[in-house]
Every structure is written in structure tokens, then in C-alpha cells.
Design a protein around this motif. Structure first.
Motif, PDB file in Angstrom:
ATOM      1  N   ASP A 168       0.853  -1.190   0.000  1.00 12.94           N
ATOM      2  CA  ASP A 168       0.000   0.000   0.000  1.00 12.94           C
ATOM      3  C   ASP A 168       0.892   1.244   0.000  1.00 12.94           C
ATOM      4  N   TYR A 169       1.637   1.394  -1.106  1.00 11.72           N
ATOM      5  CA  TYR A 169       2.601   2.499  -1.176  1.00 11.72           C
ATOM      6  C   TYR A 169       1.925   3.860  -1.210  1.00 11.72           C
ATOM      7  N   ASN A 174       1.209   9.153   1.172  1.00 14.32           N
ATOM      8  CA  ASN A 174       0.248  10.131   1.690  1.00 14.32           C
ATOM      9  C   ASN A 174       0.282  10.242   3.214  1.00 14.32           C
ATOM     10  N   ALA A 175       1.224   9.514   3.827  1.00 15.83           N
ATOM     11  CA  ALA A 175       1.427   9.581   5.288  1.00 15.83           C
ATOM     12  C   ALA A 175       0.156   9.283   6.057  1.00 15.83           C
ATOM     13  N   GLU A 176      -0.574   8.230   5.637  1.00 14.52           N
ATOM     14  CA  GLU A 176      -1.792   7.852   6.343  1.00 14.52           C
ATOM     15  C   GLU A 176      -1.434   7.228   7.689  1.00 14.52           C
ATOM     16  N   GLU A 177      -2.195   7.596   8.696  1.00 15.55           N
ATOM     17  CA  GLU A 177      -1.849   7.261  10.068  1.00 15.55           C
ATOM     18  C   GLU A 177      -1.737   5.758  10.315  1.00 15.55           C
ATOM     19  N   LYS A 178      -2.650   4.971   9.731  1.00 20.04           N
ATOM     20  CA  LYS A 178      -2.638   3.526  10.002  1.00 20.04           C
ATOM     21  C   LYS A 178      -1.350   2.869   9.535  1.00 20.04           C
ATOM     22  N   ALA A 205       9.801  10.035  -0.724  1.00 14.14           N
ATOM     23  CA  ALA A 205       8.946   9.918   0.460  1.00 14.14           C
ATOM     24  C   ALA A 205       8.861   8.474   0.933  1.00 14.14           C
ATOM     25  N   TYR A 206       8.770   7.551  -0.013  1.00 19.53           N
ATOM     26  CA  TYR A 206       8.684   6.117   0.294  1.00 19.53           C
ATOM     27  C   TYR A 206       9.949   5.659   1.024  1.00 19.53           C
ATOM     28  N   VAL A 207      11.102   6.067   0.507  1.00 18.39           N
ATOM     29  CA  VAL A 207      12.370   5.682   1.121  1.00 18.39           C
ATOM     30  C   VAL A 207      12.538   6.362   2.482  1.00 18.39           C
ATOM     31  N   LEU A 208      12.156   7.641   2.581  1.00 17.98           N
ATOM     32  CA  LEU A 208      12.255   8.373   3.839  1.00 17.98           C
ATOM     33  C   LEU A 208      11.448   7.693   4.940  1.00 17.98           C
ATOM     34  N   ALA A 209      10.343   7.060   4.570  1.00 21.29           N
ATOM     35  CA  ALA A 209       9.496   6.373   5.558  1.00 21.29           C
ATOM     36  C   ALA A 209      10.195   5.167   6.177  1.00 21.29           C
TER      37      ALA A 209
END
Length: 569
Positions: A168-169, A174-178, A205-209
Motif C-alpha cells: 500500500d505504497y 500520503n502519510a496515512e496514520e494507520k 517519500a517512500y524511502v524516507l518512511a
């Protein structure tokens, strides 16, 4: 650290076991060194000239570290973890990083615990990545929902290395809380990726997460984009997806240490006929890679990526997980050692397996009464959205076709290559049934049904008549999961999969034989020879692979990421 162990390393005492006269593959320096290997209590004590209580003369054969699969779903082999070990250990794999999201979609945490329990005390080291997306989307019903709170229960298990593939990339970007809550519990652990289409700032953003790996690259551009951002790229050669031939061309001396091998999904026939990670290495060598570099990608690179400090190399303090080869170019493995014990020879395991029957993963097919009326497709016109199968691909196309109808219902027409397909929710007896039409499967006079239907693994059935479809459904219910083929009112062959509807309790050889028999039956019934009937059917329910799929909730347009009507407006 004991004095007696240091004495052995220093040559003051004999080791319990010494492999004499070997050509040692040194993955740190990419050298081949003529030496003995001293082993004590399953650990490599020293490399050099040693005497042992037991000495085995390897007569110049090559010795490399045991191979590691960086990402695999055991369930795709359709056998238990122990039986999977019996198949892959003789082919040189001594460690795997497993993502049990198939069985987790059926049984939740109990499914993950089953894999952990079943893989305890076998001659294969099994590490686990906790499934991050159960279910894969909100547009289907799985057998469980695994949120961060539930995953916390297992995150600190000694064999859990982190969070499995983040399919669920969009939620991550989108930085969704769940999804962020799941990422938080994996702090200081590894997070696997699953986002081949992500580009530019979204990839940043994906890598930063916290995402560190990617096994879904199918092009050099995707591969380079990820390597440049510090990701590890897992070059996949499985049964469903094969990317090695393309990606191996992008491996250079400069980026090789960030490249690993994985299989992802490997089916019984491929395992027995072609091998496992050893197959990746042979193919890499065939496409011009140096054998020692290929071994690095299957050993040290994987162990460093996942922080496994005592495997993946032949050096003092490392586990004596070793493979013996008589030919580097052909990569022919003659012996496999697991922690200093010879566990396989000439592709044969020197150990047996035993099935553990865990009630929590049995009796998982819960479907209410199904009759012919429930299989009817009600449609307003003779123009419909249809799923078109593409040869040798998991990707499908959304096409519009003229169909035959009668009294507002779809009617089979033997002259048209349009079959009916149903996905029936089978976990909680909700009564949900998704219905769709499929082109280019080409089955005639019969039906095929299965409880292997990625990723939620509901009951899926396809056929050219309702009667055989219903017989197939009832046969699957009877065996509490499996794959079956029916024709002219009769069951022709069934492979029972009683463990979560995904895995057999039989040997991998028996499963392979049964599947081969069923494959022949399927092709005799006219199934398109450019597809694998069972694999293709399984992926027709996966709503994260373009372009159009079917879930128990209905027809799903992956590009719009929403349910659509069968009717064309």
C-alpha cells in the motif's frame, strides 16, 4: 568466548571437524583461497591448515557460504515449511527471509505463528518479515485484519526481522496514520518495499518512511532509481515473475553490494526441476556475471542487508552453513552443511520431515449454501466490461465486448471465448460473491476452482457452464481448500490443500505429480497453452496488479483503484 575454542583457532587443539583441501570462496575479498576449514560446535573456527578429530578431504572442491533467499513466500510452494526445507536445502539454500502474508490473509496472527512454529528446529534458518498489508486493499474481504496493535505482539520475536512488503505504497506516500503506525513499530528493523511504479519525489517519500528493499523492479530504470536512493534491490527469479535476465545487466562492480537475489514465489515443479537460489546464480553466470560475484549476491549481501551478523561468509565466528561445489560455472552443488552437519548430498536431503497439525490453520473454508442462482450474472445490456488475459503475464487488460444475454442474464455462448468467473468470500461466510467475465482463458466443457487466490485467498472459480462451476465449488468446500478441475458433471482431479486452503500435508514430490496431472487435464480441456491455468487464476483476484481484477466485492479497476460495474454505461 571460551579458551578451548580459541585454542582450536590458534592450532593448539584439534577441531571436531575439518574440511581439508578446499577452495574457499571468500566473499569479503572475492578471492578463491586454498585452505582447510575448521569447525567446532557448528561454528567456523579457522581458515588455514588444521587437524581435526574428523577430517573430510574435499580434494579441491569449492566451498561457499550457504545461500540466502532475501524474500520468499513459503506458501507458494504449496507445502509446509519443513517440506519446503527438504526441497531447497539440498539445492544450497540454508537461510530464507520469509513473508507469510498469504497465510496471514487467511488466519491472521495464528498463521504467522504457525510458520514460526513449523520452522522451528528444522535444517533451514527461517526469518520472518511481518505482513504489512493484510488485507492488501479495502476492496476485498480477507480472513483477518492486521493492524499495528496486533503486529506488536510478534515484532520482538527473535526471528522477526521487520515489516514485510509495503504494497500500500499510496498510503505510505500520503502519510496515512494507520500505515505510519505499522512503520513505527518496526523502528530499528528492516522494512521491505513493494512499489515498482513510484517515481521522483514520491519515491523519496517512500524511502524516507524507512523502506530499504525492493523486489518488484522489472526495468533497469526502476532498479537504478532505487539504488541511487540507497535501497537494496532484490533481483527476483521466481515462478510467477522472472526479472533476472533484464536486471542482471544493470549490476556493476560499483553497485553490486546493494543487489541481492530472491525468488518471491517458487512452485513445486520449478523447485524440483530447476532449483532455488542456485537457479538465480546459474542464470546470472549464464548472462555473464562472475561466479564469485553472484555468490556474494546470494550470501553476504543478503546477510548485511538484514543484519544477520553470523551467516553469509566463511570466516571465524560464522555459522558453518556451507555448500560444496565441483564446478563453479555450472554451479553444481554436491554437499550442503548446516551448522557443521552434512544435511544434503547430490540434491537429496539427509533428513526427513514431519507435519505438525495445528488446528488454527485447518478448516478455513466457510462458505454458505451456493446454488446456481447465486452464480447468475444479471446485466442490463449485451455490452460488458471483460477481463482479458495476456499471455505469460499477470497483467490483464480491461476490454469491452459484446456478449449474449437472455432475460437480463449472461448466457454462455460456445462460439465466444468468454467465461464466467466468481470470487466467493470463504473466511467468515459473509455471502459475498463477485462475478466477472474473462477472455482468453479458453477452457471448454468444464470449470476450475481454487482457494489459492492472491492475496485474500477467497474461493475462485472459472468455467463455461454453471453446473460444473457449482460442482467445483462444492468439491473445494468438501476438502476445506484446494484446487480442482471438473468437466461434464464430474470431478476429474483435486489437489487438497487443507492447511489454510494454501498448503498440502503431502510431500513436494506428490504435490508436483498431482499438479502436473491437473495441468495436462486443463490443457486437454482447451485452456490457453500460453498461460499457467492455476497461477493465472490465482492472480485474477489480486487488486494491486493492473489492469482489471475481481474480488468478492466485485469487478475492480486497478488504474482507477475502485470497483466498477460489469455493465458498460
Amino acid at each position: 568466548m571460551r579458551k578451548d575454542i580459541i585454542d582450536i583457532a590458534a592450532g593448539r587443539r584439534k577441531a571436531s571437524l575439518v574440511l581439508k583441501n578446499s577452495n574457499v570462496i571468500n566473499v569479503f575479498t572475492e578471492e578463491i583461497i586454498k585452505a582447510d576449514i575448521a569447525i567446532e560446535e557448528g561454528i567456523i573456527i579457522g581458515i588455514g591448515t588444521y587437524d581435526g578429530e574428523e577430517e573430510i578431504d574435499l580434494d579441491g572442491k569449492y566451498v561457499a557460504p550457504g545461500l540466502i533467499d532475501g524474500h520468499v513466500h513459503i506458501e507458494s510452494s504449496m507445502v509446509t515449511p519443513a517440506e519446503f526445507a527438504r526441497a531447497i536445502v539440498p539445492r544450497g539454500t540454508t537461510t530464507i527471509i520469509a513473508d507469510p502474508h498469504e497465510i496471514a490473509n487467511v488466519c491472521g496472527l495464528e498463521g504467522i505463528k504457525y510458520i514460526l512454529d513449523e520452522s522451528e528446529d528444522i535444517f533451514l534458518s527461517v526469518y520472518i518479515m511481518l505482513p504489512s498489508c493484510v488485507p492488501a486493499t479495502s476492496f476485498e474481504n480477507a480472513g483477518a485484519v492486521l493492524d499495528a496493535e496486533k503486529l506488536k505482539e510478534l515484532i520482538n520475536h527473535p526471528r522477526v526481522l521487520g515489516l514485510g512488503e509495503l504494497m500500500d505504497y499510496e498510503a505510505v506516500i500520503n502519510a496515512e496514520e494507520k500505515i505510519l503506525e505499522k512503520i513505527k513499530i518496526a523502528k530499528d528493523k528492516i522494512i521491505d518495499g513493494h512499489g515498482p511504479v513510484i517515481l521522483g519525489k514520491e519515491l523519496n517519500a517512500y524511502v524516507l518512511a524507512g523502506v530499504k528493499t525492493e523486489h518488484e523492479c522489472s526495468s533497469l530504470e526502476e532498479m537504478f532509481n532505487r539504488l541511487r536512493l540507497g535501497m537494496y534491490v532484490q533481483i527476483r527469479e521466481g515462478s510467477a515473475a522472472r526479472n533476472l535476465e533484464t536486471l542482471i545487466q544493470g549490476v556493476t562492480k560499483e553497485n553490486m553490494r546493494r543487489c541481492l537475489f530472491c525468488t518471491d514465489d517458487r512452485h513445486p515443479e520449478d523447485l524440483l526441476l530447476y532449483g532455488h537460489i542456485d537457479n538465480n546464480i546459474r542464470k546470472a553466470i549464464k548472462h555473464g556475471m562472475d561466479p564469485v560475484a553472484a555468490i556474494n549476491m546470494a550470501t553476504l549481501n543478503v546477510s548485511e542487508c538484514y543484519g544477520l551478523k553470523n551467516i553469509g561468509a566463511i570466516a571465524p565466528g560464522y555459522k558453518a552453513d556451507l555448500i560444496v561445489l565441483d564446478d563453479l560455472e555450472r554451479f553444481n552443488i554436491t554437499k550442503v552443511y548446516k551448522e557443521g552437519k552434512c544435511v544434503a548430498e547430490n540434491k537429496k536431503a539427509l533428513f526427513s520431515t514431519k507435519v505438525k497439525y495445528n488446528p488454527s490453520v485447518l478448516d478455513t473454508v466457510h462458505v454458505g449454501q451456493i446454488d446456481l442462482e447465486k452464480l447468475q450474472i444479471h446485466i442490463n445490456s449485451d455490452i460488458a466490461n471483460v477481463i482479458k488475459i495476456l499471455p505469460h503475464s499477470l497483467i490483464t487488460k480491461k476490454v469491452v465486448r459484446k456478449i449474449e444475454t437472455e432475460k437480463g442474464k449472461f448466457k454462455f455462448n460456445k462460439q465466444l471465448d468468454i467465461l464466467k468467473m466468481a470470487v466467493i468470500e470463504r473466511h467468515k461466510e459473509t455471502g459475498n460473491i463477485g462475478l466477472a467475465l474473462v477472455e482468453d482463458f479458453k477452457l471448454k466443457n468444464g470449470a476450475i476452482a481454487s482457494t489459492v487466490a492472491h492475496d485474500s485467498h477467497n474461493l475462485i472459480v472459472i468455467g463455461d457452464n454453471d453446473e460444473d462451476m457449482l460442482i467445483a465449488i462444492n468439491e473445494i468446500i468438501k476438502y476445506s481448500g484446494g484446487i480442482t478441475i471438473c468437466s461434464n458433471g464430474k470431478v476429474l482431479k483435486t489437489l487438497p490443500l487443507p492447511i489454510a486452503g494454501l498448503m498440502s500435508d503431502m510431500s513436494i514430490e506428490k504435490v508436483d505429480t498431482t499438479l502436473k496431472e491437473m495441468m495436462k487435464i486443463a490443457y486437454d480441456l482447451g485452456v490457453n497453452k500460453k498461460i499457467d491455468p492455476f497461477m493465472t487464476l490465482a492472480f485474477l483476484a489480486l487488486p494491486v496488479i493492473p489492469e482489471i481484477k475481481l474480488t468478492d466485492m466485485g469487478l475492480f479497476d486497478v488504474t482507477k483503484f475502485d470497483l466498477i460495474d460489469l455493465n458498460v454505461e
